[in-house]
Design a protein around this motif. Structure first.
Motif, PDB file in Angstrom:
ATOM      1  N   CYS A  29       0.913  -1.250   0.029  1.00 34.75           N
ATOM      2  CA  CYS A  29      -0.202   0.363  -0.266  1.00 34.75           C
ATOM      3  C   CYS A  29       0.980   1.048  -0.078  1.00 34.75           C
ATOM      4  O   CYS A  29       2.210   1.420   0.748  1.00 34.75           O
ATOM      5  CB  CYS A  29      -0.779   0.153   1.110  1.00 34.75           C
ATOM      6  N   THR A  31       0.506   3.324   0.362  1.00 31.02           N
ATOM      7  CA  THR A  31      -0.637   4.605   2.140  1.00 31.02           C
ATOM      8  C   THR A  31       0.411   4.809   3.116  1.00 31.02           C
ATOM      9  O   THR A  31       1.030   5.300   3.895  1.00 31.02           O
ATOM     10  CB  THR A  31      -1.673   5.432   1.608  1.00 31.02           C
ATOM     11  N   CYS A  32      -0.488   3.184   3.513  1.00 27.37           N
ATOM     12  CA  CYS A  32       0.772   3.076   4.317  1.00 27.37           C
ATOM     13  C   CYS A  32       1.552   2.448   4.703  1.00 27.37           C
ATOM     14  O   CYS A  32       1.930   1.947   5.718  1.00 27.37           O
ATOM     15  CB  CYS A  32      -0.702   2.355   5.436  1.00 27.37           C
ATOM     16  N   ASN A  34       1.252  -1.275   4.155  1.00 24.88           N
ATOM     17  CA  ASN A  34       1.088  -2.735   4.872  1.00 24.88           C
ATOM     18  C   ASN A  34       0.957  -3.968   3.175  1.00 24.88           C
ATOM     19  O   ASN A  34       0.981  -2.832   2.059  1.00 24.88           O
ATOM     20  CB  ASN A  34      -0.734  -2.875   4.707  1.00 24.88           C
ATOM     21  N   CYS A  41      -4.283  -0.076   0.910  1.00 24.66           N
ATOM     22  CA  CYS A  41      -4.753  -1.343   1.053  1.00 24.66           C
ATOM     23  C   CYS A  41      -6.324  -1.637   1.387  1.00 24.66           C
ATOM     24  O   CYS A  41      -6.869  -0.632   1.596  1.00 24.66           O
ATOM     25  CB  CYS A  41      -3.933  -2.094   2.135  1.00 24.66           C
ATOM     26  N   CYS A  44      -6.392   1.203   4.778  1.00 20.98           N
ATOM     27  CA  CYS A  44      -6.442   2.697   4.156  1.00 20.98           C
ATOM     28  C   CYS A  44      -8.316   2.633   3.192  1.00 20.98           C
ATOM     29  O   CYS A  44      -8.549   4.066   3.512  1.00 20.98           O
ATOM     30  CB  CYS A  44      -5.877   2.991   2.974  1.00 20.98           C
TER      31      CYS A  44
HETATM   32 ZN   LIG Z   1      -2.869   1.388   3.670  1.00 26.96          ZN
END
Ligand SMILES: [Zn+2]
Length: 169
Positions: A29, A31-32, A34, A41, A44
């Motif tokens: 992911c 963004t994070c 993961n 993910c 998110c």
């Molecule tokens: Zn994420």
């Protein structure tokens, strides 16, 4: 394992093919950090997650361990690296947690969920310092966690307790 060995002709190729499909479909992911089958993910992308709380963990296994405990309703950030106390500032974790908590991002609380190891605590301290001037509450897992303890080996009860009793850094 014995089951597999006994059926190596019939079951093993299928299992390997299934594992390969999983491997091909896993993405990180953006963004994070993961690992999931989608980017962003599942966590998110989940609108029921509390966008005001961000839990920072050292690696993906820690995210999964915490999420299994089902107590944290916010989103996560995986550092994917930690600041080694021995290596000093030579190897820094990435700068995204401060970036994600910058002005106007809507995050009220950052939970530092590092391992109760020297490296983990050094990393937590480093991040806490970087968040000092931002308008967020920074908390840390309570250490009913055994010293030297790695989150992904913790039972869910211990993790849940540590999260519930988190305290300001
Ligand atoms: Zn994420």
């Amino acid at each position: 394992m014995l089951w597999l060995i006994k059926r190596r002709e019939s079951a093993l190729p299928q299992l390997l093919a299934a594992l390969d499909t999983v491997r091909q479909n896993l993405v990180e992911c953006r963004t994070c950090g993961n690992v999931d089958t989608t980017d962003p993910c599942g966590i998110c992308a989940d609108p029921r997650r509390d966008a005001r709380a961000l839990c920072v963990v050292e690696d993906v296994a820690d995210l999964w361990a915490l999420d299994r405990a089902r107590l944290f309703t916010g989103r996560y950030h995986v550092l994917g690296g930690r600041l080694s106390a021995l290596e000093g500032a030579a190897r820094r974790p990435d700068d995204r947690p401060p970036a994600r908590t910058g002005a106007g991002r809507g995050i009220d609380e950052v939970v530092l969920a590092m391992n109760a190891t020297l490296e983990g605590q050094t990393t937590a301290h480093y991040i806490a310092e970087r968040l000092e001037d931002l308008p967020v509450r920074v908390t840390q897992l309570a250490h009913g966690l055994p010293v030297g303890g790695e989150l992904d080996y913790m039972d869910e009860g211990t993790l849940a307790q540590a999260l519930r009793a988190r305290r300001p850094v």
